[in-house]
Design an enzyme around this catalytic site. Structure first.
Site, PDB file in Angstrom:
ATOM      1  N   GLU A   1       8.154   1.769  -6.297  1.00 51.87           N
ATOM      2  CA  GLU A   1       7.946   1.935  -4.996  1.00 51.87           C
ATOM      3  C   GLU A   1       8.439   2.616  -4.470  1.00 51.87           C
ATOM      4  O   GLU A   1       9.169   3.784  -3.867  1.00 51.87           O
ATOM      5  CB  GLU A   1       8.974   0.211  -4.319  1.00 51.87           C
TER       6      GLU A   1
ATOM      7  N   LYS B   1       0.785  -0.960  -0.248  1.00 56.26           N
ATOM      8  CA  LYS B   1       0.545   0.156   0.271  1.00 56.26           C
ATOM      9  C   LYS B   1       0.464   1.049  -0.295  1.00 56.26           C
ATOM     10  O   LYS B   1       0.519   1.908  -0.249  1.00 56.26           O
ATOM     11  CB  LYS B   1      -0.907  -0.398   1.314  1.00 56.26           C
TER      12      LYS B   1
ATOM     13  N   THR C   1      13.233  -7.146  -0.710  1.00 58.76           N
ATOM     14  CA  THR C   1      11.655  -7.123  -0.634  1.00 58.76           C
ATOM     15  C   THR C   1      12.203  -6.908  -2.787  1.00 58.76           C
ATOM     16  O   THR C   1      11.261  -7.557  -3.400  1.00 58.76           O
ATOM     17  CB  THR C   1      10.989  -6.598  -0.115  1.00 58.76           C
TER      18      THR C   1
ATOM     19  N   ASP D   1      15.186  -1.051   1.839  1.00 61.11           N
ATOM     20  CA  ASP D   1      16.330  -1.025   2.814  1.00 61.11           C
ATOM     21  C   ASP D   1      17.157  -1.969   2.399  1.00 61.11           C
ATOM     22  O   ASP D   1      17.838  -1.817   1.270  1.00 61.11           O
ATOM     23  CB  ASP D   1      15.693  -0.740   3.873  1.00 61.11           C
ATOM     24  N   THR D   2      17.075  -3.388   2.923  1.00 61.18           N
ATOM     25  CA  THR D   2      18.220  -3.991   2.277  1.00 61.18           C
ATOM     26  C   THR D   2      17.802  -4.097   0.956  1.00 61.18           C
ATOM     27  O   THR D   2      18.961  -4.734   0.606  1.00 61.18           O
ATOM     28  CB  THR D   2      17.735  -4.876   2.946  1.00 61.18           C
ATOM     29  N   GLY D   3      16.983  -4.153   0.062  1.00 53.21           N
ATOM     30  CA  GLY D   3      16.947  -4.190  -1.241  1.00 53.21           C
ATOM     31  C   GLY D   3      16.567  -5.624  -1.348  1.00 53.21           C
ATOM     32  O   GLY D   3      15.750  -6.324  -2.524  1.00 53.21           O
TER      33      GLY D   3
ATOM     34  N   ASP E   1       3.410   3.917   6.412  1.00 52.13           N
ATOM     35  CA  ASP E   1       1.781   2.970   7.340  1.00 52.13           C
ATOM     36  C   ASP E   1       2.436   2.623   8.781  1.00 52.13           C
ATOM     37  O   ASP E   1       4.358   2.351   8.283  1.00 52.13           O
ATOM     38  CB  ASP E   1       1.495   2.714   7.840  1.00 52.13           C
TER      39      ASP E   1
HETATM   40  N1  HPA Z   1       8.442   3.404   7.014  1.00 48.33           N
HETATM   41  C1  HPA Z   1       7.078   2.356   6.817  1.00 48.33           C
HETATM   42  N2  HPA Z   1       7.465   1.660   6.404  1.00 48.33           N
HETATM   43  C2  HPA Z   1       9.071   0.744   6.424  1.00 48.33           C
HETATM   44  C3  HPA Z   1       9.844   1.302   6.298  1.00 48.33           C
HETATM   45  C4  HPA Z   1       9.790   2.740   6.879  1.00 48.33           C
HETATM   46  O1  HPA Z   1      10.809   3.150   7.442  1.00 48.33           O
HETATM   47  N3  HPA Z   1      10.654   0.843   5.951  1.00 48.33           N
HETATM   48  C5  HPA Z   1      10.385  -0.719   5.687  1.00 48.33           C
HETATM   49  N4  HPA Z   1       9.147  -0.270   5.742  1.00 48.33           N
HETATM   50 MG    MG Z   2       3.665  -1.261   5.356  1.00 47.39          MG
END
Ligand code: HPA
Ligand code: MG
Length: 226
Positions: A142, A77, A150, A146-148, A202
């Protein structure tokens, strides 16, 4: 607040780098929904800055792939606001340059966070048939990488539908030491490894209705914990 970093090589655009010591703007300087007044610490990236940066990313994307029809794959989302604003800017730029491109939008829903922690497994929820991507130029949109990990799993999934090309736009990239996967081709902001909310990001489904990207407070973390 930030500095500009030169592109690292061909095909990789510059990005805004937010430094580790940036704490955000005081809440008094901005407006935000009253119901969150105890739950956020500061305004980390104001909505207007997000919009201006998104407009510039739309330009980069148009310069690179603007001569071909595109399927935008919005990662839900968290990506819905960034995707919708990015597509609007792409459309405006198409009109202004008299290009007649078809931009189609598809959606995929992923979930990998509980509270402010990444869970080990990636869930593709309600995964629909993405066979429309076959032979197309696909732009994955997207909100945060972060780590990549996903993104790597998602690229594999999308790749299995045999698109002609895949590019990735990420609004935020976190500076983490354990990068294991792929990073986006287009990056809005590089941020420290901290949990941020707002602009559709979120914390257990809260804060998506906040326009700015903000830092959650300890009170907020406890209040909405599950
Ligand atoms: N905030 C919200 N959702 C997330 C984050 C974040 O910092 N990192 C990965 N998903
Ligand atoms: Mg989330």
């Amino acid at each position: 607040m930030a500095e500009y970093v030169q592109p690292r090589g061909t095909g990789i655009e510059g990005r805004i780098v937010i430094k580790d010591d940036w704490l955000g703007y005081s809440l008094e300087l901005f407006t935000y929904p009253e119901h969150y007044h105890e739950d956020i610490e500061s305004v980390y990236i104001p909505h207007g800055v997000i919009m201006d940066r998104t407009e510039r990313l739309a330009r980069h994307i148009m310069d690179d792939i603007g001569d071909h029809d595109m399927v935008v794959l919005c990662v839900l989302k968290g990506g819905y606001k960034f995707c919708s604003d990015l597509v609007e800017f792409i459309k405006v730029q198409c009109r202004n340059s008299n290009k007649h491109l078809e931009t189609r939008v598809e959606f995929i829903r992923l979930k990998s966070y509980l509270n402010d922690q990444s869970t080990e497994d990636l869930h593709i929820i309600g995964s629909q048939d993405l066979s429309v991507l076959r032979g197309k130029n696909v732009l994955i949109v997207e909100a945060i990488v972060d780590t990549g990990k996903t993104m790597k799993a998602l690229l594999k999934h999308v790749g299995s539908f045999e698109p002609k090309m895949i590019k990735v736009a990420g609004l935020l990239v976190k500076r983490v030491s354990n990068v294991v996967g792929s990073l986006p081709d287009y990056v809005g902001f590089e941020i420290p490894n901290r949990f941020v909310v707002g602009y559709a990001l979120d914390y257990n489904e809260y804060f998506r209705d906040l326009n700015h990207i903000c830092v959650i407070s300890e009170i907020g973390k406890v209040k909405y914990k599950i």
